[in-house]
Design an enzyme around this catalytic site. Structure first.
Site, short mmCIF file in Angstrom:
data_model
loop_
_atom_site.label_atom_id
_atom_site.label_comp_id
_atom_site.label_asym_id
_atom_site.label_seq_id
_atom_site.Cartn_x
_atom_site.Cartn_y
_atom_site.Cartn_z
CB CYS A 146 6.84 3.76 0.35
SG CYS A 146 8.23 4.16 -0.68
CG HIS A 275 8.26 4.02 6.58
ND1 HIS A 275 7.95 2.86 5.71
CD2 HIS A 275 8.63 5.10 5.69
CE1 HIS A 275 7.99 3.47 4.35
NE2 HIS A 275 8.43 4.57 4.43
CD GLU A 286 8.86 5.16 11.78
OE1 GLU A 286 9.74 5.18 10.88
OE2 GLU A 286 7.90 4.24 11.56
CE LYS A 305 10.80 0.15 4.72
NZ LYS A 305 9.79 0.31 5.70
CG HIS A 310 11.81 1.48 1.46
ND1 HIS A 310 10.64 0.90 1.43
CD2 HIS A 310 11.53 2.80 1.54
CE1 HIS A 310 9.59 1.49 1.43
NE2 HIS A 310 10.06 2.89 1.62
CG PHE A 368 7.04 9.72 -2.62
CD1 PHE A 368 7.97 10.02 -1.74
CD2 PHE A 368 7.43 9.74 -4.02
CE1 PHE A 368 9.28 10.34 -2.14
CE2 PHE A 368 9.04 9.87 -4.21
CZ PHE A 368 9.88 10.04 -3.45
#
Lengths: 722, 91
Positions: A146, A275, A286, A305, A310, A368
């Site tokens: 991502c 994010h 975050e 998002k 996403h 990831f």
């Protein structure tokens, strides 16, 4: 600290759920309305059909095209970013899905013709763009889940700073697919009602799709400058394969690195595009990272998002386009989908689209493998201290040689010594790496869940380290792999199809991302450095070396560069038929611990270029390489996929370089996409020993200088010398 | 083992070792010991792997944290959890 050279953003293009171009996205941001719904790009049965996704609509249906969806989304956004301007001289793309959606459909239908899978590889997306847009320079593909697009933009900025390109198309693209939808579903990360980032009752993410591109230029052309890309920052958590560091340590590090790179102090940030996936863990980590970086004075911030879903590898690019719109339109985008704010996060996100003066934006992308990438975008008129023109990375079009401090390779014959000895005695090193060669290298408990590729890569990293005197984790980590973890991909899809698309393995999903092996290496070494995975077909190793060389040019003191492939009995013959079948079918790879060139003895490797164009057009570039009279031999790596046409190419090449000998390395080392790395590992030994044993007869190396060419639609050149 | 073995516990122990690739004999899993954490080295991903297995093989869903805590307290606890929730199987 002076900021380093900025990149000028002179074009943007986008496609995402609810917006098929920049103008539509602009309207959508001004009046947010989301349209999450059940997936239609692949069939869903039972209760899984109730899970919403953020799907792009109003484009040609998948059945009507033989070009995969990711490729088509990418080209839409790329064309918009370039507009009527001239072709860019390089492409840097982040993608995690490539042609997987098309592949899934073909596998499910039991199609066994490799033709149905010819656009599976991640590199085929950028190749599709390069062909359509007539790009002849380096065509790079990054795949770090991502964070892919943000990592791609970071590499693009480095290319511009190094003078290796002046006009780069950078971004990302991913389509919806069964793999990612069911993968996140098995991880229980999909929000049943659609994502609600930063909400007290947030219940997960919503998988989206799309593409975003920025046209980045080193000097402003006649086109209006929309924004500056002032800095980028990369880091790796080295904490867990899929969960973020609970305190957001890696995220904070990437934000600080991006701000430092841009020469921006935290209080100067006007807006942060988060994010903000909507998972419990991401948003919590975050938030902690933001408090560490900004203290009590948090800038306005939001996750978009809740609007776009996403879009995975495309997220960083779509959000970079959103950030540019924030700058040009003076808009703070809303945190769409937010009901009750999670007070524990302490973030006070922007609730409604808000007009404001916005001059500096920070955009976050995490993925990831604990892979973090942040970028800083600024208004063109922003006042800042003078740019440091003499920064270390000003290498003016060529990259420095790196000293090989440690090296390892695995072939069917074993490690470097065994492979060398086999070749010296006239044997072939083609074939698959025996399990015993790499399974003893790392502790069983550590690798319990890992399948063939991550085990190979981990063992290569460990062996290269053991062969060096380096103790500290590398300051830069780059892994090349054309096909990624195929065993995990195959196992995930097999289990999914066997259960009528109801069940599969979360472990296999996490393991299936191309950057999973690199994430494991980071975990193993405790390496929080930038962590890149390059997936550019047979050029994957060369691109990993390029990225690491850019890192060293910018001041990194060490880099671990590796490339590997793992054969998978069902998928390899479908994806790379000519290489994966027949007597030369092989797997394995190599690893190099590289340090800046210094006075110490040892072999050197140097990335010399990537040349596009048809046939031997790249030969025209060879005067720059001082081809004639400079090298003792040219090693040429000819992918089997090139077919009979390659013979003609190789004989033309031999003629062009005569009397310099030409050695076709795959005849001896076997066929796999990362075998070029193995060839370079052997070449690094050959230049020290002064002879090339895997030629018949052996070739003396009085100049101690070899060139390795990886042939293909693009040709990559790597120099090895002592 | 002196006590009579619950066949569901034995079955679950076998599936646990098989699903997670644990390097141990199924009989050596202590039915009373906590499943998650240091003992067996089972983490959140392994837990999700077990969640999928239990849904697939027994039709029992574990889709929230509280259910997870209850289900994975121990192997015998998991057997009891499955028995309570298992849909009636055709005889």
């Amino acid at each position: 600290m002076k900021p380093r050279q900025r990149a000028f953003v002179t074009g943007i293009g986008v496609v995402c759920a609810g917006a098929n171009n920049v103008a539509e996205l602009r309207s959508l941001l001004a009046r947010p309305r989301r349209n999450f719904r059940s997936p239609t790009v692949f069939p869903c049965q039972g209760e899984t059909a109730n899970l919403p996704v953020a799907e792009v609509s109003g484009i040609e249906s998948d059945e009507a095209s033989d070009i995969p969806r990711t490729h088509r989304l990418a080209l839409m956004a790329a064309r918009e970013a370039i507009g009527s301007g001239p072709a860019p001289d390089a492409i840097v793309l982040g993608t995690s899905t490539g042609g997987i959606l098309t592949t899934e459909t073909a596998l499910k239908a039991g199609i066994t013709s490799p033709d149905a899978y010819r656009r599976h590889g991640l590199d085929t997306v950028a190749a599709h763009l390069a062909q359509a847009l007539h790009v002849r320079g380096p065509v790079l593909t990054l795949s770090t889940a991502c964070s892919s697009a943000a990592v791609a933009m970071s590499v693009a900025v480095a290319l511009l700073r190094a003078g290796l390109a002046s006009r780069v198309l950078a971004g990302g693209a991913d389509s919806l697919s069964r793999l990612t939808f069911h993968g996140f579903r098995t991880l229980q990360l999909l929000a049943p009602e659609g994502c609600a980032p930063l909400d007290a009752n947030r219940a997960g993410m919503t998988v989206g799709e799309g593409a975003g591109f920025l046209l980045l230029e080193s000097t402003p052309t006649q086109r209006p400058v929309l924004a500056l890309m002032s800095g980028t920052g990369l880091s790796c958590d080295a904490y867990h394969a899929s969960s973020p560091h609970p305190e957001g340590a890696g995220a904070a590090q990437a934000m600080r690195r991006a701000l430092d790179d841009a020469g921006v102090e935290p209080p100067a940030v006007d807006y942060v595009n988060l994010h903000g996936t909507g998972t419990v863990d991401n948003d919590a980590a975050e938030a902690k990272a933001l408090h560490q970086v900004f203290g009590a004075a948090l800038p306005p911030l939001s996750s978009t998002k809740g609007l776009t879903g996403h879009p995975l590898a495309a997220a960083g690019a779509i959000e970079a386009v959103i950030s540019v719109i924030a700058l040009t339109d003076g808009l703070l985008p809303a945190n769409t989908g937010l009901g009750t704010e999670d007070a524990r996060l302490g973030l006070a996100p922007v609730r409604e689209p808000t007009r404001a003066q916005v001059s500096t934006v920070l955009s976050n992308s995490f993925g990831f493998g604990g892979n973090n990438a942040c970028i800083v975008l600024q208004s063109p008129g922003v006042q800042a201290t003078a740019v440091d023109e003499n920064a270390a990375e000003a290498v003016h079009g060529s990259l420095p040689a790196l000293r090989v401090a440690g090296v390892a390779c695995f072939t069917a014959k074993g490690g470097l010594d065994d492979t060398w000895n086999a070749l010296v005695s006239g044997q072939s090193a083609a074939g698959f790496v025996p399990d015993a060669v790499f399974s003893k290298a790392v502790q069983a408990a550590f690798v319990r869940r890992l399948k063939r590729l991550p085990r190979l890569v981990l063992a290569l990293a460990q062996t290269a380290y053991a062969a060096s005197s380096e103790q500290l984790p590398p300051e830069f980590l780059a892994v090349g792999t054309a096909w990624g973890p195929l065993t995990e991909t195959q196992d995930f899809l097999r289990k999914l199809f066997e259960s009528a698309e109801q069940f599969s393995s979360p472990t296999d999903f996490i393991g299936s991302v191309h950057n999973a092996p690199a994430g494991q290496v980071a975990l193993f070494l405790g390496a929080t450095a930038p962590n890149l995975t390059c997936s550019a077909g047979d050029r994957s190793f060369a691109q990993a070396l390029l990225c690491a060389s850019l890192g060293v040019a910018a001041g990194k003191k060490s880099a671990l560069v590796m490339a590997a492939e793992a054969h998978e009995a069902r998928l390899s013959p479908l994806f790379d038929e000519r290489a994966a079948t027949g007597p030369l079918a092989s797997d394995g790879g190599a690893a190099f611990l590289l340090v800046p060139d210094d006075a110490l003895p040892g072999a050197r490797v140097r990335w010399r270029g990537e040349f596009g164009g048809s046939d031997l057009e790249f030969l025209e570039k060879f005067p720059a390489l001082k081809l004639s009279g400079h090298y003792d031999a040219i090693l040429v790596s000819v992918p089997a996929a090139l077919g009979p046409k390659a013979n003609e190419q190789v004989s033309k090449l031999a003629e062009a370089i005569s009397p310099c000998p030409l050695v076709a390395i795959r005849d001896r080392l076997g066929q796999h996409a990362s075998v070029g790395a193995t060839a370079v590992a052997l070449a690094a030994r050959a230049v020290l020993e002064g002879r090339l044993p895997f030629a018949a007869p052996p070739i003396p190396l009085p100049r101690k200088r070899l060139l390795m060419l990886e042939l293909g639609p693009q040709t990559a050149a790597i120099e090895v010398f002592a | 083992m002196t006590e009579p073995t619950d066949p569901l516990i034995s079955e679950l122990a076998r599936k646990l070792v098989e699903t997670l690739g644990l390097d141990m004999a199924p009989e050596s899993v202590d039915p009373a010991a906590p499943l998650i954490g240091a003992g067996l080295g089972i983490d959140s991903i392994d837990t999700l792997e077990l969640v999928v297995m239990i849904d697939r093989d027994y039709g029992v869903k574990i889709d929230n944290r509280a259910a997870g805590v209850e289900a994975f307290a121990s192997l015998s606890g998991l057997a009891a959890f499955i028995r309570q929730r298992r849909p009636a199987t055709p005889a």
